[in-house]
Design a protein around this motif. Structure first.
Motif, PDB file in Angstrom:
ATOM      1  N   LYS A  44       2.594  -3.192   6.252  1.00 55.24           N
ATOM      2  CA  LYS A  44       2.292  -2.255   7.330  1.00 55.24           C
ATOM      3  C   LYS A  44       1.923  -0.846   6.870  1.00 55.24           C
ATOM      4  O   LYS A  44       1.119  -0.184   7.514  1.00 55.24           O
ATOM      5  CB  LYS A  44       3.485  -2.144   8.270  1.00 55.24           C
ATOM      6  CG  LYS A  44       3.799  -3.386   9.036  1.00 55.24           C
ATOM      7  CD  LYS A  44       4.862  -3.022  10.047  1.00 55.24           C
ATOM      8  CE  LYS A  44       5.825  -4.138  10.298  1.00 55.24           C
ATOM      9  NZ  LYS A  44       6.909  -3.711  11.170  1.00 55.24           N
ATOM     10  N   HIS A  45       2.558  -0.363   5.804  1.00 55.58           N
ATOM     11  CA  HIS A  45       2.372   1.040   5.401  1.00 55.58           C
ATOM     12  C   HIS A  45       2.235   1.141   3.884  1.00 55.58           C
ATOM     13  O   HIS A  45       3.140   1.577   3.193  1.00 55.58           O
ATOM     14  CB  HIS A  45       3.548   1.893   5.880  1.00 55.58           C
ATOM     15  CG  HIS A  45       3.851   1.751   7.332  1.00 55.58           C
ATOM     16  ND1 HIS A  45       2.919   2.000   8.313  1.00 55.58           N
ATOM     17  CD2 HIS A  45       4.983   1.368   7.971  1.00 55.58           C
ATOM     18  CE1 HIS A  45       3.474   1.774   9.499  1.00 55.58           C
ATOM     19  NE2 HIS A  45       4.721   1.387   9.316  1.00 55.58           N
ATOM     20  N   VAL A  46       1.080   0.760   3.380  1.00 54.45           N
ATOM     21  CA  VAL A  46       0.843   0.687   1.946  1.00 54.45           C
ATOM     22  C   VAL A  46       0.445   2.041   1.357  1.00 54.45           C
ATOM     23  O   VAL A  46       0.751   2.339   0.208  1.00 54.45           O
ATOM     24  CB  VAL A  46      -0.252  -0.371   1.637  1.00 54.45           C
ATOM     25  CG1 VAL A  46      -0.568  -0.436   0.163  1.00 54.45           C
ATOM     26  CG2 VAL A  46       0.187  -1.732   2.156  1.00 54.45           C
ATOM     27  N   VAL A  47      -0.216   2.873   2.137  1.00 59.27           N
ATOM     28  CA  VAL A  47      -0.729   4.158   1.660  1.00 59.27           C
ATOM     29  C   VAL A  47      -0.286   5.258   2.627  1.00 59.27           C
ATOM     30  O   VAL A  47      -0.226   5.042   3.834  1.00 59.27           O
ATOM     31  CB  VAL A  47      -2.282   4.136   1.568  1.00 59.27           C
ATOM     32  CG1 VAL A  47      -2.844   5.498   1.192  1.00 59.27           C
ATOM     33  CG2 VAL A  47      -2.743   3.070   0.586  1.00 59.27           C
TER      34      VAL A  47
ATOM     35  N   HIS B 228      -1.007   4.576   6.480  1.00 59.70           N
ATOM     36  CA  HIS B 228      -1.758   3.334   6.623  1.00 59.70           C
ATOM     37  C   HIS B 228      -1.075   2.475   7.683  1.00 59.70           C
ATOM     38  O   HIS B 228       0.151   2.358   7.709  1.00 59.70           O
ATOM     39  CB  HIS B 228      -1.781   2.610   5.272  1.00 59.70           C
ATOM     40  CG  HIS B 228      -2.123   1.168   5.359  1.00 59.70           C
ATOM     41  ND1 HIS B 228      -1.166   0.186   5.317  1.00 59.70           N
ATOM     42  CD2 HIS B 228      -3.309   0.534   5.493  1.00 59.70           C
ATOM     43  CE1 HIS B 228      -1.749  -0.998   5.399  1.00 59.70           C
ATOM     44  NE2 HIS B 228      -3.052  -0.812   5.510  1.00 59.70           N
ATOM     45  N   LEU B 229      -1.859   1.891   8.554  1.00 62.68           N
ATOM     46  CA  LEU B 229      -1.357   0.954   9.560  1.00 62.68           C
ATOM     47  C   LEU B 229      -1.982  -0.395   9.267  1.00 62.68           C
ATOM     48  O   LEU B 229      -3.202  -0.525   9.263  1.00 62.68           O
ATOM     49  CB  LEU B 229      -1.746   1.408  10.976  1.00 62.68           C
ATOM     50  CG  LEU B 229      -1.255   2.790  11.395  1.00 62.68           C
ATOM     51  CD1 LEU B 229      -1.819   3.153  12.761  1.00 62.68           C
ATOM     52  CD2 LEU B 229       0.255   2.858  11.388  1.00 62.68           C
ATOM     53  N   GLY B 230      -1.141  -1.377   8.997  1.00 59.36           N
ATOM     54  CA  GLY B 230      -1.670  -2.678   8.622  1.00 59.36           C
ATOM     55  C   GLY B 230      -1.036  -3.813   9.385  1.00 59.36           C
ATOM     56  O   GLY B 230       0.107  -3.733   9.829  1.00 59.36           O
ATOM     57  N   SER B 231      -1.815  -4.841   9.556  1.00 57.58           N
ATOM     58  CA  SER B 231      -1.339  -6.095  10.131  1.00 57.58           C
ATOM     59  C   SER B 231      -2.059  -7.211   9.377  1.00 57.58           C
ATOM     60  O   SER B 231      -2.749  -6.949   8.395  1.00 57.58           O
ATOM     61  CB  SER B 231      -1.614  -6.162  11.631  1.00 57.58           C
ATOM     62  OG  SER B 231      -3.003  -6.248  11.872  1.00 57.58           O
TER      63      SER B 231
END
Length: 151
Positions: free
Chosen positions: A29-32, A48-51
């Protein structure tokens, strides 16, 4: 490429982004984490917002936070990720972020990993031939077929 050493305010920006990354890092979800410092001196952070299928870069959320605060003149930008050994390190902006910089950060400096050395460079140096609509250029693009026939 014009390369500069970091100054005290760049280190402060790095530290703020590092705090955010270490507090909120998630391997999906929050890599960077990223941050921008504006000409006014304010720092705006982004994450960073990831899915599984969608990723939104940290740099874009930092720029958006500055824009929402109506603080439009970004002076410096930095993005961090974790190294394999868990250290927060500078990561270079992706192509999408470089395109955003062409709209929001043309007068900015970007902190980058320059072959292992952390330095800063003018944002336009990262994308010297940025994407523009034809009406945004101050030139007329040649027709390659006509140019070939003329030679």
């Amino acid at each position: 490429m014009h390369i500069e050493e970091l100054n005290h305010s760049d280190i402060e920006l790095f530290d703020k982004v590092k705090e955010l990354l270490l507090a909120r890092h998630d391997p999906v979800k929050h890599v960077v984490a990223a941050g921008v410092r504006t000409v006014s001196g304010e720092i705006y952070l982004g994450l960073h917002l990831g899915s599984r299928r969608v990723n939104v870069c940290a740099e874009s959320s930092a720029i958006a936070n500055a824009e929402m605060a109506e603080d439009h003149q970004i002076a410096t930008m930095v993005a961090l990720c974790l190294s394999d050994d868990g250290r927060a390190i500078v990561t270079n902006p992706c192509g999408v972020c470089r395109e955003l910089m062409g709209t929001y950060c043309l007068e900015s400096k970007v902190v980058i990993d320059y072959n292992g050395a952390v330095r800063k460079v003018p944002a336009p140096d990262l994308m010297p031939q940025r994407w523009l609509f034809p009406h945004e250029n101050n030139w007329i693009v040649e027709d390659p077929i006509a140019a070939k026939k003329a030679n």
